[in-house]
Design a protein around this motif. Structure first.
Motif, PDB file in Angstrom:
ATOM      1  N   GLY A   1      24.129  59.927  42.499  1.00 23.94           N
ATOM      2  CA  GLY A   1      24.625  58.604  42.164  1.00 23.94           C
ATOM      3  C   GLY A   1      24.010  57.481  42.966  1.00 23.94           C
ATOM      4  N   SER A   2      23.112  57.798  43.874  1.00 18.29           N
ATOM      5  CA  SER A   2      22.479  56.749  44.680  1.00 18.29           C
ATOM      6  C   SER A   2      21.460  55.977  43.835  1.00 18.29           C
ATOM      7  N   VAL A   3      21.417  54.675  44.010  1.00 23.38           N
ATOM      8  CA  VAL A   3      20.494  53.824  43.263  1.00 23.38           C
ATOM      9  C   VAL A   3      19.148  53.846  43.975  1.00 23.38           C
TER      10      VAL A   3
ATOM     11  N   VAL B   1      21.444  50.102  35.658  1.00 22.65           N
ATOM     12  CA  VAL B   1      22.076  50.956  36.669  1.00 22.65           C
ATOM     13  C   VAL B   1      23.352  51.585  36.115  1.00 22.65           C
TER      14      VAL B   1
ATOM     15  N   CYS C   1      22.577  54.338  33.674  1.00 17.81           N
ATOM     16  CA  CYS C   1      22.136  55.566  34.348  1.00 17.81           C
ATOM     17  C   CYS C   1      23.324  56.357  34.873  1.00 17.81           C
ATOM     18  N   LYS C   2      24.252  55.664  35.508  1.00 12.97           N
ATOM     19  CA  LYS C   2      25.420  56.345  36.065  1.00 12.97           C
ATOM     20  C   LYS C   2      26.296  56.925  34.958  1.00 12.97           C
TER      21      LYS C   2
ATOM     22  N   LEU D   1      24.722  60.189  33.751  1.00  9.95           N
ATOM     23  CA  LEU D   1      25.007  61.311  34.648  1.00  9.95           C
ATOM     24  C   LEU D   1      26.448  61.792  34.469  1.00  9.95           C
ATOM     25  N   ALA D   2      27.369  60.865  34.232  1.00 16.03           N
ATOM     26  CA  ALA D   2      28.760  61.245  33.998  1.00 16.03           C
ATOM     27  C   ALA D   2      28.893  62.041  32.697  1.00 16.03           C
TER      28      ALA D   2
ATOM     29  N   VAL E   1      18.446  56.246  39.078  1.00 15.24           N
ATOM     30  CA  VAL E   1      19.599  56.686  39.868  1.00 15.24           C
ATOM     31  C   VAL E   1      19.459  58.166  40.147  1.00 15.24           C
TER      32      VAL E   1
END
Length: 269
Positions: free
Chosen positions: A128-130, A247, A250-251, A254-255, A124
Motif C-alpha cells: 500500500g505504500s505510494v 493513487v 491503485c489502492k 489491490l483491495a 503503489v
C-alpha cells in the motif's frame, strides 16, 4: 422499469437484458416483490427486490447474493455451469499475484481515450505504500470528457513535469517488478506512446516495457464476479469503481485483489 418501489411493480413484465427478452412472473400466492425469471420459456431462477434509495437492491435467491440492478441479477442467473471452477481459478490467480513481493499496481489518468497521453501516473506497492504519484504535462489537448471524469485541468498541470523528467523515477519503481493494472492494455499503450515520443524510437520503448512483468486484472475480476453476457458470450467486464485519482484507483485495485484472493469456493445452486 422506472418505479423505484419494487412493491409497485407489475405481476408480469418483460425486460431486455443484453438484447434478449426476459419474462418476470410474480407467483400467484404472494404480493411480495418476488418474480420468477424465464428466458425463451426456460426457468432461470427467482429474484426478489427490496427498496434501496433511488434503486432497488436485487437478490438472487439461489445464490444468496445481491445485485444493484435487475440486469446484473439476470446475468448472475445465466452463469454457465463452469463458473464455480472458473471463479476459483481467478481467486488462485489473485493469490499468486499477491504472494509476489515485487507486485506493484499502476494507474494512468489520461488526456482522453484515443491516442491519449498521461496527465497523472501512480504506482503503489504491494503493502500500500505510494512509490510514485506525479502529475504529467502532456503537451497535448485534454479532452473535456476526460476532465469531467478525473478533474485534471490544464491549469492544474501548469507546473507539472514532462514525462521525460519523470522517466527515471518511473523506471526505478517498475523495472524488474510485476505490474498489475485494470485494463492493462490501455495503460501500457499510453506508456508506450509516451516512451516512443521520448526516445523517438519504438524499439527502445518496447525494450523499456519488456523489463516489467505485466498483469491485467480486468478479465479475472469479470470472471470472479460472474455476470454472464449472452450478447458477448463472455463474463461482462466491470468498472473498477474508483474516483479516477491514480493513487486511489491503485489502492482500490489491490483491495479488489485481496477480496478475490479471500474467496471460498462458490456455493452450488
Amino acid at each position: 422499469m422506472t418505479i423505484t418501489d419494487p412493491a409497485q411493480w407489475q405481476d408480469l413484465f418483460t425486460q431486455d437484458v443484453d438484447g434478449q427478452p426476459v419474462q418476470f412472473v410474480r407467483p400467484a400466492d404472494t404480493d411480495r416483490p418476488v418474480w420468477a425469471a424465464y428466458e425463451d420459456g426456460t426457468y432461470l431462477g427467482t429474484v426478489s427486490a427490496e427498496p434501496n434509495g433511488s434503486r432497488p437492491l436485487w437478490h438472487v435467491q439461489s445464490t444468496r447474493e445481491a445485485q444493484h440492478c435487475l440486469d446484473d441479477a439476470v446475468r448472475a442467473l445465466r452463469r454457465p455451469a463452469s463458473w464455480p471452477r472458473e471463479r476459483e481459478e481467478a481467486s488462485r490467480w489473485a493469490r499468486r499475484l499477491l504472494s509476489d513481493k515485487t507486485l506493484t499496481a499502476l494507474d494512468v489518468e489520461t488526456t482522453g481515450l484515443q491516442n491519449a497521453f498521461a496527465v497523472q501516473i501512480a504506482v503503489v506497492g504491494r503493502d500500500g505504500s505510494v512509490l510514485l504519484d506525479a502529475y504529467v504535462q502532456p503537451d497535448a489537448v485534454i479532452e473535456p470528457d476526460a476532465v469531467a471524469v478525473h478533474g485534471i485541468t490544464p491549469e492544474r498541470l501548469a507546473s507539472a513535469a514532462a514525462f521525460g523528467r519523470l522517466l527515471p523515477a518511473l523506471t526505478e519503481v517498475l523495472h524488474g517488478r510485476t505490474v498489475v493494472a485494470y485494463n492493462m492494455d490501455f495503460d501500457r499503450t499510453v506508456l508506450e506512446r509516451e516512451l516512443v515520443r521520448h526516445y523517438d524510437a519504438p524499439a527502445e520503448a518496447g525494450q523499456w516495457l519488456a523489463r516489467c512483468r505485466w498483469e491485467d486484472a480486468m478479465v479475472p475480476y469479470a470472471v470472479w464476479r460472474g455476470l454472464w453476457s449472452v450478447k458477448r458470450g463472455a463474463y461482462r467486464n466491470q468498472p473498477l469503481g474508483g474516483p479516477h485519482d491514480a493513487v486511489a484507483d491503485c489502492k482500490l485495485l489491490l483491495a479488489k485483489l485481496e477480496q478475490m484472493a479471500a474467496t471460498v469456493p462458490a456455493p452450488r445452486w
